[in-house]
Design a protein around this motif. Sequence first.
Motif, short mmCIF file in Angstrom:
data_model
loop_
_atom_site.label_atom_id
_atom_site.label_comp_id
_atom_site.label_asym_id
_atom_site.label_seq_id
_atom_site.Cartn_x
_atom_site.Cartn_y
_atom_site.Cartn_z
N TYR A 10 -22.08 99.75 26.86
CA TYR A 10 -22.82 99.01 25.85
C TYR A 10 -22.77 99.68 24.48
O TYR A 10 -23.02 99.04 23.47
N LEU A 11 -22.48 100.96 24.45
CA LEU A 11 -22.53 101.72 23.21
C LEU A 11 -21.31 101.44 22.33
O LEU A 11 -20.20 101.28 22.84
N PHE A 101 -32.41 98.87 26.02
CA PHE A 101 -31.45 97.86 25.59
C PHE A 101 -31.87 97.27 24.24
O PHE A 101 -31.06 97.13 23.33
N HIS A 102 -33.15 96.95 24.08
CA HIS A 102 -33.64 96.41 22.81
C HIS A 102 -33.58 97.45 21.70
O HIS A 102 -33.27 97.12 20.55
N LEU A 114 -20.71 93.53 15.06
CA LEU A 114 -19.86 92.89 16.07
C LEU A 114 -20.35 93.23 17.48
O LEU A 114 -20.51 92.34 18.32
N GLN A 115 -20.63 94.51 17.73
CA GLN A 115 -21.14 94.92 19.03
C GLN A 115 -22.51 94.28 19.30
O GLN A 115 -22.80 93.85 20.41
N TYR A 116 -23.33 94.18 18.26
CA TYR A 116 -24.63 93.52 18.38
C TYR A 116 -24.45 92.07 18.83
O TYR A 116 -25.13 91.62 19.76
N ILE A 122 -26.44 89.33 26.57
CA ILE A 122 -25.99 89.89 27.85
C ILE A 122 -27.13 89.88 28.88
O ILE A 122 -28.24 90.30 28.58
N THR A 123 -26.85 89.39 30.05
CA THR A 123 -27.73 89.52 31.22
C THR A 123 -26.85 89.52 32.45
O THR A 123 -25.84 88.83 32.47
#
Length: 145
Positions: A10-11, A101-102, A114-116, A122-123
Amino acid sequence: MRLWSLHPSYLDSIGLIALWREGLLARKVLLGQTKGYIHHPQLIRFRETENPIQTIDAYLKAVHDEAVRRGYNFDLSKISSCECQPPPRLPLPDKQLEYEFHHLLNKLKKRSPLQYSILQHITPIFPHPLFQVVPNNICAWEKRS
C-alpha cells in the motif's frame, strides 16, 4: 518511528523506503545499539514476543520482498536470515488496521495523489504478513504513540 501494520504494497515509494529505514532503526533499538527510542510504543509488540530480533527480521523481510517486487535494491544483509521457523503471527485489532489505512490515505492525498486515488476504494484492507487481524479496539501500544 512508524512501523506500519498495513501490507507494504500500500505504501508509495517514499513510504516504503522510510519503512525499511525505520524498521532497521527499530532493529538496532531492540539489539540495544541506540540510546534513543528505547521506550518507543511501536516496539512493544516486538519486545513482547519470544524472540524480538527474529520477529523484527521477519517484519523487515516482508518489506524487503515488496521492495524487490518493485525493483528496488534494499540490502538484505542488514537483517538475519529468516530461513528458520517463522515467528507466530502477531494479533492486530481490526480497528488498528482501519486507523492506519486512513492515516496512510491522509498522507498520500498530499504526497502521492496517484497512489491515493488507487487506494481510496480498496477493500478489504490487508495487513502486513506478520499480523493476524482480530476483532477488537485499537491496540494499547498504538494509544501511546
